[in-house]
Design a protein around this motif. Structure first.
Motif, PDB file in Angstrom:
ATOM      1  N   LEU A 190      17.860  27.142  -0.492  1.00 22.78           N
ATOM      2  CA  LEU A 190      19.175  27.832  -0.437  1.00 22.78           C
ATOM      3  C   LEU A 190      20.290  26.895  -0.573  1.00 22.78           C
ATOM      4  CD1 LEU A 190      18.022  30.823   2.015  1.00 22.78           C
ATOM      5  CD2 LEU A 190      18.749  31.178  -0.483  1.00 22.78           C
ATOM      6  N   PHE A 191      20.337  26.067   0.603  1.00 24.28           N
ATOM      7  CA  PHE A 191      21.495  25.362   0.984  1.00 24.28           C
ATOM      8  C   PHE A 191      21.698  23.914   0.191  1.00 24.28           C
ATOM      9  CE2 PHE A 191      21.138  28.487   4.074  1.00 24.28           C
ATOM     10  CZ  PHE A 191      22.327  29.263   4.229  1.00 24.28           C
ATOM     11  N   GLY A 192      20.512  23.509  -0.275  1.00 23.12           N
ATOM     12  CA  GLY A 192      20.745  22.388  -1.134  1.00 23.12           C
ATOM     13  C   GLY A 192      20.670  21.206  -0.114  1.00 23.12           C
ATOM     14  N   ARG A 193      20.664  19.916  -0.780  1.00 22.40           N
ATOM     15  CA  ARG A 193      20.412  18.668  -0.066  1.00 22.40           C
ATOM     16  C   ARG A 193      21.196  17.515  -0.839  1.00 22.40           C
ATOM     17  NH1 ARG A 193      14.743  17.137   1.331  1.00 22.40           N
ATOM     18  NH2 ARG A 193      14.459  16.610  -0.709  1.00 22.40           N
ATOM     19  N   MET A 194      21.831  16.683  -0.169  1.00 21.36           N
ATOM     20  CA  MET A 194      22.574  15.771  -1.217  1.00 21.36           C
ATOM     21  C   MET A 194      22.469  14.312  -0.309  1.00 21.36           C
ATOM     22  SD  MET A 194      25.118  13.286  -1.776  1.00 21.36           S
ATOM     23  CE  MET A 194      26.302  13.436  -0.902  1.00 21.36           C
ATOM     24  N   VAL A 195      21.601  13.311  -1.037  1.00 16.27           N
ATOM     25  CA  VAL A 195      21.207  12.066  -0.506  1.00 16.27           C
ATOM     26  C   VAL A 195      21.909  11.039  -1.498  1.00 16.27           C
ATOM     27  CG1 VAL A 195      19.362  10.246   0.307  1.00 16.27           C
ATOM     28  CG2 VAL A 195      19.062  13.007   0.610  1.00 16.27           C
ATOM     29  N   ALA A 196      22.933  10.458  -0.953  1.00 15.14           N
ATOM     30  CA  ALA A 196      23.878   9.551  -1.910  1.00 15.14           C
ATOM     31  C   ALA A 196      22.960   8.232  -2.340  1.00 15.14           C
ATOM     32  CB  ALA A 196      25.041   9.183  -1.402  1.00 15.14           C
ATOM     33  N   ASP A 197      22.233   7.789  -1.302  1.00  7.66           N
ATOM     34  CA  ASP A 197      21.711   6.621  -1.654  1.00  7.66           C
ATOM     35  C   ASP A 197      20.240   6.791  -2.739  1.00  7.66           C
ATOM     36  OD1 ASP A 197      23.412   5.397  -0.216  1.00  7.66           O
ATOM     37  OD2 ASP A 197      22.513   5.162   1.497  1.00  7.66           O
ATOM     38  N   LEU A 198      19.919   8.051  -2.657  1.00  8.71           N
ATOM     39  CA  LEU A 198      18.620   8.064  -3.235  1.00  8.71           C
ATOM     40  C   LEU A 198      18.641   9.635  -4.180  1.00  8.71           C
ATOM     41  CD1 LEU A 198      15.860   6.742  -3.875  1.00  8.71           C
ATOM     42  CD2 LEU A 198      14.909   8.068  -2.005  1.00  8.71           C
ATOM     43  N   PRO A 199      19.324   9.843  -5.299  1.00 10.12           N
ATOM     44  CA  PRO A 199      19.728  10.904  -5.943  1.00 10.12           C
ATOM     45  C   PRO A 199      18.405  11.633  -6.235  1.00 10.12           C
ATOM     46  CG  PRO A 199      20.964   8.977  -6.912  1.00 10.12           C
ATOM     47  CD  PRO A 199      19.977   8.369  -6.150  1.00 10.12           C
ATOM     48  N   GLU A 236       0.659  -1.254   0.045  1.00  8.85           N
ATOM     49  CA  GLU A 236      -0.091   0.072  -0.126  1.00  8.85           C
ATOM     50  C   GLU A 236       0.950   1.287  -0.050  1.00  8.85           C
ATOM     51  OE1 GLU A 236      -3.335   0.376  -0.251  1.00  8.85           O
ATOM     52  OE2 GLU A 236      -3.380  -1.608  -0.792  1.00  8.85           O
ATOM     53  N   VAL A 237       2.014   1.123   0.646  1.00  7.25           N
ATOM     54  CA  VAL A 237       2.807   2.437   0.773  1.00  7.25           C
ATOM     55  C   VAL A 237       3.458   2.578  -0.581  1.00  7.25           C
ATOM     56  CG1 VAL A 237       5.183   3.294   1.789  1.00  7.25           C
ATOM     57  CG2 VAL A 237       3.374   2.022   3.155  1.00  7.25           C
ATOM     58  N   LYS A 238       3.592   1.461  -1.281  1.00  7.40           N
ATOM     59  CA  LYS A 238       4.055   1.808  -2.770  1.00  7.40           C
ATOM     60  C   LYS A 238       3.411   2.508  -3.674  1.00  7.40           C
ATOM     61  CE  LYS A 238       7.238  -2.421  -3.067  1.00  7.40           C
ATOM     62  NZ  LYS A 238       7.230  -3.819  -3.597  1.00  7.40           N
ATOM     63  N   LYS A 239       1.964   2.430  -3.339  1.00  5.79           N
ATOM     64  CA  LYS A 239       1.144   3.537  -4.045  1.00  5.79           C
ATOM     65  C   LYS A 239       1.067   4.960  -3.594  1.00  5.79           C
ATOM     66  CE  LYS A 239      -2.018  -0.657  -4.140  1.00  5.79           C
ATOM     67  NZ  LYS A 239      -3.194  -1.233  -3.946  1.00  5.79           N
ATOM     68  N   LEU A 240       1.687   5.209  -2.529  1.00  2.00           N
ATOM     69  CA  LEU A 240       1.936   6.623  -2.175  1.00  2.00           C
ATOM     70  C   LEU A 240       3.161   7.385  -2.690  1.00  2.00           C
ATOM     71  CD1 LEU A 240       1.089   5.998   1.632  1.00  2.00           C
ATOM     72  CD2 LEU A 240      -0.657   6.709  -0.299  1.00  2.00           C
ATOM     73  N   SER A 241       2.848   8.602  -2.907  1.00  2.00           N
ATOM     74  CA  SER A 241       4.077   9.367  -3.540  1.00  2.00           C
ATOM     75  C   SER A 241       4.774   9.941  -2.468  1.00  2.00           C
ATOM     76  CB  SER A 241       3.554  10.571  -4.313  1.00  2.00           C
ATOM     77  OG  SER A 241       2.552  10.144  -5.309  1.00  2.00           O
ATOM     78  N   VAL A 242       5.499   9.163  -1.836  1.00 11.05           N
ATOM     79  CA  VAL A 242       6.259   9.500  -0.610  1.00 11.05           C
ATOM     80  C   VAL A 242       7.682  10.314  -1.018  1.00 11.05           C
ATOM     81  CG1 VAL A 242       7.989   8.817   1.457  1.00 11.05           C
ATOM     82  CG2 VAL A 242       5.440   7.601   0.883  1.00 11.05           C
ATOM     83  N   VAL A 243       8.268   9.686  -2.206  1.00  7.35           N
ATOM     84  CA  VAL A 243       9.597  10.256  -2.482  1.00  7.35           C
ATOM     85  C   VAL A 243       9.243  11.642  -3.243  1.00  7.35           C
ATOM     86  CG1 VAL A 243      11.471   9.847  -4.084  1.00  7.35           C
ATOM     87  CG2 VAL A 243      10.799   8.186  -2.854  1.00  7.35           C
ATOM     88  N   GLN A 244       7.974  11.726  -3.919  1.00  3.48           N
ATOM     89  CA  GLN A 244       7.638  12.804  -4.550  1.00  3.48           C
ATOM     90  C   GLN A 244       7.274  13.994  -3.727  1.00  3.48           C
ATOM     91  OE1 GLN A 244       7.715  13.710  -7.440  1.00  3.48           O
ATOM     92  NE2 GLN A 244       6.418  15.466  -7.586  1.00  3.48           N
ATOM     93  N   THR A 245       6.657  13.532  -2.611  1.00  2.09           N
ATOM     94  CA  THR A 245       6.498  14.855  -1.490  1.00  2.09           C
ATOM     95  C   THR A 245       7.633  15.238  -0.876  1.00  2.09           C
ATOM     96  OG1 THR A 245       4.375  13.492  -1.063  1.00  2.09           O
ATOM     97  CG2 THR A 245       5.270  15.178   0.779  1.00  2.09           C
ATOM     98  N   LEU A 246       8.701  14.505  -0.715  1.00  2.00           N
ATOM     99  CA  LEU A 246       9.959  15.114  -0.154  1.00  2.00           C
ATOM    100  C   LEU A 246      10.708  15.843  -1.360  1.00  2.00           C
ATOM    101  CD1 LEU A 246      11.062  12.431   2.710  1.00  2.00           C
ATOM    102  CD2 LEU A 246      10.057  15.151   2.820  1.00  2.00           C
ATOM    103  N   SER A 247      10.548  15.572  -2.445  1.00  2.00           N
ATOM    104  CA  SER A 247      11.180  16.185  -3.571  1.00  2.00           C
ATOM    105  C   SER A 247      10.857  17.433  -4.052  1.00  2.00           C
ATOM    106  CB  SER A 247      11.253  15.028  -4.805  1.00  2.00           C
ATOM    107  OG  SER A 247      11.954  13.953  -4.420  1.00  2.00           O
ATOM    108  N   THR A 248       9.398  17.809  -3.575  1.00  4.71           N
ATOM    109  CA  THR A 248       8.916  19.178  -4.230  1.00  4.71           C
ATOM    110  C   THR A 248       8.510  19.873  -2.869  1.00  4.71           C
ATOM    111  OG1 THR A 248       6.766  17.912  -4.209  1.00  4.71           O
ATOM    112  CG2 THR A 248       8.033  17.962  -6.408  1.00  4.71           C
TER     113      THR A 248
END
Length: 397
Positions: free
Chosen positions: A174-183, A154-166
């Protein structure tokens, strides 16, 4: 024709009294060798954090960003809040389980050392967590009751990554974010900050101190003795804001304009807090100079490759050196800024010609807001004429 990039550079000269605002692992004020002389140094990381804290003071709590390993705990707290307070009304156990499931697509796992923390720091907006809760659309309790495999599906159907990407807060934009495991979660920073360097050579000094035991009336010895290292310096600070990148990160012209002005204000007023109670070192700059370019940023630290010696103080000579360097770079490379805006206390013809007339700092921010707004509206920022090149741009803005 594509609109050119817009860089707003911030050059600051600021004198610190005896202080230790940024120390190394042995407690010594950070230093660097530049131009063959040992200089005081404040790391870019230290001043970026000070700027973020100063910036956050101007922002409502709900709109702020945070950088933490406790994202799972923060999300679980929201899930456990009553529905009328923006939560889902789950029990603590249900909230912890559902939060872990929601964050699994981000690759966020618990630290092997601390079960309540993730394995790495994540920089995100508090509103982004609220958006995750809203995505559940009243189904939180039903989801929390599902077996592990069904919950995962059920969680796979949610836009979890999209929510934290927008919907990034201004601080992340301003200062950016780098997540090596999830570009896909990466955000290109719109701000670059240089290490602050003293314009002159410095020497580390030692403060020998004692503490008295107020209840000891039997002898006159100290209850504690120690030393703390310090120096004093006039620092050259530099940062550059890519307004075009900030606009791309925020996707809103009005917010971009406001964020750009707030950043300059926060950077100018900020101060790292190392040994703050011992030295009370908080000062304001002698000079804040904004240079606006569309070609490339230019750090003017080369003005101090030969250390300033100063006969009647270091600040005034440092300002003159910076004026000379700005003029020389423009003449040599043909890369004169399109605009200069400045607030300063040292007055002479050379400085006025290089920087333009001094503006009160609030007026400088207002002029910058107008300039950035014009660029965001698609107006061309034509370079000043020869006659205008050294003068204030108040009338143009």
């Amino acid at each position: 024709m594509n609109q050119p990039n817009l860089f707003v550079e911030v050059h600051i000269l600021q004198s610190l009294p005896p202080s230790n605002v940024n120390r190394d692992d042995s407690g010594t004020p950070k230093q660097a060798v530049f131009g063959g002389a040992r200089r005081a140094r404040v790391s870019s990381q230290a001043w970026k954090r000070a700027t973020r804290i100063e910036y956050a003071r101007q922002v409502p709590e709900a709109d702020r960003a945070t950088r933490t390993k406790r994202i799972s705990t923060l999300l679980a707290q929201r899930l456990a809040r009553p529905a009328d307070k923006g939560g889902a009304g789950l029990t603590e156990e249900q909230a912890d389980r559902l939060a872990a499931a929601l964050l699994e697509p981000l690759g966020i796992t618990k630290s092997s050392k601390k079960e309540d923390q993730s394995a790495y720091l994540l920089f995100f907006g508090k509103k982004q967590l609220d958006a995750l809760v809203k995505q559940l659309d009243g189904r939180a309790a039903a989801l929390a009751a599902l077996p592990d495999d069904e919950l995962k599906d059920e969680v796979k159907k949610l836009s979890v990554v999209q929510t934290l990407s927008t919907g990034h807060p201004a601080e992340v934009a301003l200062f950016g974010r780098m997540v090596a495991d999830l570009p896909t979660l990466n955000v290109d920073a719109s701000v670059q900050v240089a290490h602050a360097l003293s314009t002159h050579a410095v020497r580390t000094e030692f403060d020998y101190y004692t503490a008295v035991d107020d209840e000891n009336t039997e002898d006159h010895g100290a209850g504690m003795i120690g030393t703390v290292e310090f120096n004093s310096s006039t620092l050259y600070r530099y940062a550059v804001l890519g307004v075009h990148q900030l606009r791309d990160n925020l996707s809103d012209a009005a917010e971009t304009r406001e964020t750009a002005v707030r950043f300059v204000d926060a950077f100018a007023r900020s101060m790292p807090t190392g040994h703050q109670n011992s030295f009370a070192h908080r000062t304001l700059p002698h000079l804040v100079l904004l240079t606006v370019r569309t070609d490339q940023p230019v750090n003017l630290v080369s003005a101090y490759e030969e250390p300033v010696t100063g006969v009647t103080g270091l600040a005034a000579e440092s300002v003159v050196r910076l004026a000379d360097e700005l003029t020389a770079v423009g003449q040599t490379w043909g890369t004169r800024p399109l605009r200069t805006l400045a607030t300063y206390t040292t007055e002479n013809d050379k400085i006025n010609e290089a920087f333009g007339s001094s503006l009160p700092f609030p007026a400088l921010l207002d002029s910058m807001a107008t300039l950035v707004g014009d660029w965001l509206d698609g107006k061309e920022l034509a370079p000043p004429t020869t006659a205008e090149a050294g003068n204030s741009v108040e009338a143009d803005l």
